[in-house]
Write a protein that holds these residues in place. Sequence first.
Motif, PDB file in Angstrom:
ATOM      1  N   GLU A  35      34.181  46.739  51.863  1.00 38.57           N
ATOM      2  CA  GLU A  35      35.561  45.760  51.491  1.00 38.57           C
ATOM      3  C   GLU A  35      35.107  44.642  52.551  1.00 38.57           C
ATOM      4  OE1 GLU A  35      39.124  47.227  52.578  1.00 38.57           O
ATOM      5  OE2 GLU A  35      39.085  48.648  50.876  1.00 38.57           O
ATOM      6  N   LEU A  36      34.934  43.379  51.911  1.00 40.26           N
ATOM      7  CA  LEU A  36      34.507  42.225  52.544  1.00 40.26           C
ATOM      8  C   LEU A  36      35.384  41.426  52.018  1.00 40.26           C
ATOM      9  CD1 LEU A  36      30.615  42.204  51.829  1.00 40.26           C
ATOM     10  CD2 LEU A  36      31.918  42.748  54.099  1.00 40.26           C
ATOM     11  N   LYS A  37      35.503  40.133  53.228  1.00 41.37           N
ATOM     12  CA  LYS A  37      36.469  38.825  52.759  1.00 41.37           C
ATOM     13  C   LYS A  37      35.332  37.888  52.442  1.00 41.37           C
ATOM     14  CE  LYS A  37      40.600  36.876  53.962  1.00 41.37           C
ATOM     15  NZ  LYS A  37      41.805  36.853  55.123  1.00 41.37           N
ATOM     16  N   LYS A  38      35.355  37.454  51.268  1.00 38.38           N
ATOM     17  CA  LYS A  38      34.588  36.367  50.665  1.00 38.38           C
ATOM     18  C   LYS A  38      35.171  35.401  49.902  1.00 38.38           C
ATOM     19  CE  LYS A  38      30.500  37.856  49.034  1.00 38.38           C
ATOM     20  NZ  LYS A  38      29.428  37.403  49.811  1.00 38.38           N
ATOM     21  N   TYR A  39      34.628  34.364  49.627  1.00 39.49           N
ATOM     22  CA  TYR A  39      35.142  33.215  48.998  1.00 39.49           C
ATOM     23  C   TYR A  39      35.062  33.163  47.393  1.00 39.49           C
ATOM     24  CZ  TYR A  39      35.756  28.436  47.239  1.00 39.49           C
ATOM     25  OH  TYR A  39      36.193  27.180  46.767  1.00 39.49           O
ATOM     26  N   ASP A  40      36.234  33.300  46.863  1.00 41.05           N
ATOM     27  CA  ASP A  40      36.222  33.302  45.279  1.00 41.05           C
ATOM     28  C   ASP A  40      36.324  31.917  44.776  1.00 41.05           C
ATOM     29  OD1 ASP A  40      36.935  33.937  42.875  1.00 41.05           O
ATOM     30  OD2 ASP A  40      38.476  35.454  43.140  1.00 41.05           O
ATOM     31  N   PRO A  41      35.372  31.401  44.169  1.00 40.68           N
ATOM     32  CA  PRO A  41      35.275  30.166  43.367  1.00 40.68           C
ATOM     33  C   PRO A  41      36.435  30.018  42.457  1.00 40.68           C
ATOM     34  CG  PRO A  41      33.345  31.426  42.735  1.00 40.68           C
ATOM     35  CD  PRO A  41      34.014  32.075  43.750  1.00 40.68           C
ATOM     36  N   THR A  42      36.941  31.177  41.504  1.00 40.30           N
ATOM     37  CA  THR A  42      37.762  31.005  40.652  1.00 40.30           C
ATOM     38  C   THR A  42      39.179  30.344  41.475  1.00 40.30           C
ATOM     39  OG1 THR A  42      38.225  33.079  40.341  1.00 40.30           O
ATOM     40  CG2 THR A  42      36.584  32.475  38.876  1.00 40.30           C
ATOM     41  N   LEU A  43      39.349  31.199  42.331  1.00 37.68           N
ATOM     42  CA  LEU A  43      40.623  30.704  43.115  1.00 37.68           C
ATOM     43  C   LEU A  43      40.561  29.721  44.274  1.00 37.68           C
ATOM     44  CD1 LEU A  43      41.808  34.367  43.566  1.00 37.68           C
ATOM     45  CD2 LEU A  43      42.684  32.918  41.785  1.00 37.68           C
ATOM     46  N   LYS A  45      39.630  29.989  47.397  1.00 33.19           N
ATOM     47  CA  LYS A  45      39.999  30.404  48.397  1.00 33.19           C
ATOM     48  C   LYS A  45      39.318  31.784  48.694  1.00 33.19           C
ATOM     49  CE  LYS A  45      44.254  33.165  47.152  1.00 33.19           C
ATOM     50  NZ  LYS A  45      45.480  33.092  47.285  1.00 33.19           N
ATOM     51  N   HIS A  46      39.271  32.281  50.238  1.00 37.63           N
ATOM     52  CA  HIS A  46      38.696  33.407  50.594  1.00 37.63           C
ATOM     53  C   HIS A  46      39.810  34.758  50.366  1.00 37.63           C
ATOM     54  CE1 HIS A  46      36.327  30.981  53.048  1.00 37.63           C
ATOM     55  NE2 HIS A  46      35.545  32.019  52.840  1.00 37.63           N
ATOM     56  N   VAL A  47      39.092  35.733  49.692  1.00 35.42           N
ATOM     57  CA  VAL A  47      40.062  37.115  49.299  1.00 35.42           C
ATOM     58  C   VAL A  47      39.185  38.172  49.534  1.00 35.42           C
ATOM     59  CG1 VAL A  47      41.401  35.811  47.792  1.00 35.42           C
ATOM     60  CG2 VAL A  47      39.214  37.220  46.948  1.00 35.42           C
ATOM     61  N   MET A  48      39.642  39.207  49.572  1.00 38.77           N
ATOM     62  CA  MET A  48      39.134  40.516  49.726  1.00 38.77           C
ATOM     63  C   MET A  48      38.184  40.999  48.502  1.00 38.77           C
ATOM     64  SD  MET A  48      39.723  41.802  52.641  1.00 38.77           S
ATOM     65  CE  MET A  48      38.942  43.434  52.782  1.00 38.77           C
ATOM     66  N   PHE A  49      37.296  41.571  48.810  1.00 38.54           N
ATOM     67  CA  PHE A  49      36.423  41.997  47.795  1.00 38.54           C
ATOM     68  C   PHE A  49      36.181  43.454  48.110  1.00 38.54           C
ATOM     69  CE2 PHE A  49      35.631  37.592  47.170  1.00 38.54           C
ATOM     70  CZ  PHE A  49      35.069  37.637  45.564  1.00 38.54           C
ATOM     71  N   LYS A  50      36.051  44.134  47.021  1.00 35.14           N
ATOM     72  CA  LYS A  50      36.100  45.646  47.124  1.00 35.14           C
ATOM     73  C   LYS A  50      34.956  46.212  46.370  1.00 35.14           C
ATOM     74  CE  LYS A  50      40.664  46.985  48.352  1.00 35.14           C
ATOM     75  NZ  LYS A  50      41.825  47.868  48.182  1.00 35.14           N
ATOM     76  N   GLU A  51      34.178  47.268  46.757  1.00 32.19           N
ATOM     77  CA  GLU A  51      33.045  47.752  45.940  1.00 32.19           C
ATOM     78  C   GLU A  51      33.535  48.175  44.791  1.00 32.19           C
ATOM     79  OE1 GLU A  51      29.531  51.095  46.695  1.00 32.19           O
ATOM     80  OE2 GLU A  51      30.645  50.112  48.400  1.00 32.19           O
ATOM     81  N   LYS A  52      32.586  48.084  43.640  1.00 36.67           N
ATOM     82  CA  LYS A  52      33.128  48.437  42.530  1.00 36.67           C
ATOM     83  C   LYS A  52      32.117  49.680  42.047  1.00 36.67           C
ATOM     84  CE  LYS A  52      35.598  47.811  38.659  1.00 36.67           C
ATOM     85  NZ  LYS A  52      36.886  48.405  38.597  1.00 36.67           N
TER      86      LYS A  52
END
Length: 53
Positions: A35-43, A45-52
Motif C-alpha cells: 500500500e503506497l500513497k502515490k499521485y493519481d493524474p486523473t484526480l 492529487k495523492h491517494v492510496m494505491f493498493k496492490e491488485k
Amino acid sequence: MAKKKNRQPITLESTESKYRTTTVKNPKNTTARLELKKYDPTLRKHVMFKEKK
C-alpha cells in the motif's frame, strides 16, 4: 552488478479511481500486500494505491 532475479512486477490500483500503475517488489522480504500513497493524474492529487492480485 547485482542481478534482479527476486523482483516481481505488481500492479497498484488507486482506491478512489480506476487508475493503475506498475512497480516491482521482492516477495521474500515483503509478503503482505503493498500500500503506497502515490499521485493519481486523473484526480490530480495523492491517494492510496493498493496492490491488485
